[in-house]
Scaffold this motif. Sequence first.
Motif, PDB file in Angstrom:
ATOM      1  N   GLN A 118       0.812  -1.208   0.000  1.00 37.64           N
ATOM      2  CA  GLN A 118       0.000   0.000   0.000  1.00 37.64           C
ATOM      3  C   GLN A 118       0.851   1.266   0.000  1.00 37.64           C
ATOM      4  O   GLN A 118       0.420   2.302  -0.463  1.00 37.64           O
ATOM      5  N   SER A 119       2.073   1.208   0.481  1.00 35.13           N
ATOM      6  CA  SER A 119       2.893   2.418   0.606  1.00 35.13           C
ATOM      7  C   SER A 119       3.720   2.713  -0.649  1.00 35.13           C
ATOM      8  O   SER A 119       4.398   3.705  -0.707  1.00 35.13           O
ATOM      9  N   ARG A 120       3.689   1.853  -1.657  1.00 37.93           N
ATOM     10  CA  ARG A 120       4.454   2.086  -2.877  1.00 37.93           C
ATOM     11  C   ARG A 120       3.738   3.079  -3.783  1.00 37.93           C
ATOM     12  O   ARG A 120       2.529   3.074  -3.894  1.00 37.93           O
ATOM     13  N   GLY A 121       4.541   3.929  -4.535  1.00 36.89           N
ATOM     14  CA  GLY A 121       3.977   4.834  -5.529  1.00 36.89           C
ATOM     15  C   GLY A 121       3.590   6.188  -4.958  1.00 36.89           C
ATOM     16  O   GLY A 121       3.739   6.460  -3.764  1.00 36.89           O
ATOM     17  N   PHE A 122       3.114   7.046  -5.869  1.00 36.61           N
ATOM     18  CA  PHE A 122       2.708   8.393  -5.508  1.00 36.61           C
ATOM     19  C   PHE A 122       1.220   8.556  -5.766  1.00 36.61           C
ATOM     20  O   PHE A 122       0.647   7.891  -6.624  1.00 36.61           O
ATOM     21  N   THR A 123       0.628   9.482  -5.070  1.00 34.05           N
ATOM     22  CA  THR A 123      -0.790   9.745  -5.297  1.00 34.05           C
ATOM     23  C   THR A 123      -0.930  10.638  -6.530  1.00 34.05           C
ATOM     24  O   THR A 123       0.033  11.265  -6.988  1.00 34.05           O
ATOM     25  N   LEU A 124      -2.110  10.705  -7.044  1.00 35.81           N
ATOM     26  CA  LEU A 124      -2.394  11.533  -8.219  1.00 35.81           C
ATOM     27  C   LEU A 124      -2.122  13.004  -7.919  1.00 35.81           C
ATOM     28  O   LEU A 124      -1.572  13.728  -8.757  1.00 35.81           O
ATOM     29  N   ILE A 125      -2.453  13.450  -6.737  1.00 35.61           N
ATOM     30  CA  ILE A 125      -2.224  14.851  -6.337  1.00 35.61           C
ATOM     31  C   ILE A 125      -0.727  15.162  -6.339  1.00 35.61           C
ATOM     32  O   ILE A 125      -0.303  16.210  -6.836  1.00 35.61           O
ATOM     33  N   GLU A 126       0.091  14.279  -5.812  1.00 36.74           N
ATOM     34  CA  GLU A 126       1.539  14.503  -5.779  1.00 36.74           C
ATOM     35  C   GLU A 126       2.107  14.598  -7.195  1.00 36.74           C
ATOM     36  O   GLU A 126       2.929  15.472  -7.487  1.00 36.74           O
TER      37      GLU A 126
END
Length: 157
Positions: free
Chosen positions: A12-20
């Motif tokens: 769940q902690s991998r990647g970036f959110t769309l906002i970032e």
Amino acid sequence: MTFRSSRIRLAQSRGFTLIEILVVITIMVILAGLGAGSLVSGFEHSKVRQVASILSADLVYAQGMAARQRKPVVVILDPSLKFYLIRDRGSAVVYRQRFVGADTEYGLDVLDAAPGTTVELFPNGAARTTTTFTIGLNDYARQVTLTRAGQIRLLPP
């Protein structure tokens, strides 16, 4: 149980959110826009400096032609067409002509000479009058001066 829950948290902690991602892209676009303005003006300044160097070299060429032919040579400038030519004073023999206006690769909007648009060069390299040529594009201009003694100077901006 703890091993499985730690794998779920790691997934769940991998990647970036769309906002970032959108924030980073927005910042990159703003920085690129700021750099593009200075890049365009750099190209314009380069064109003006290039034509100033070419004009200086053509004036040296005209002095050489006058010395080789052992008779005066004239440089005739047409500010409205952004054009100049080098020809024999006594005849219509043209040694060199150059267009630097909007329809050329240089795209200049200023090509002028003061005090007049005709410069006469003698076989000894001297000129009839001191003439200052102005070359420009948008708000950037350079000047090339031909003195009566025959010195050609590319003046700083």
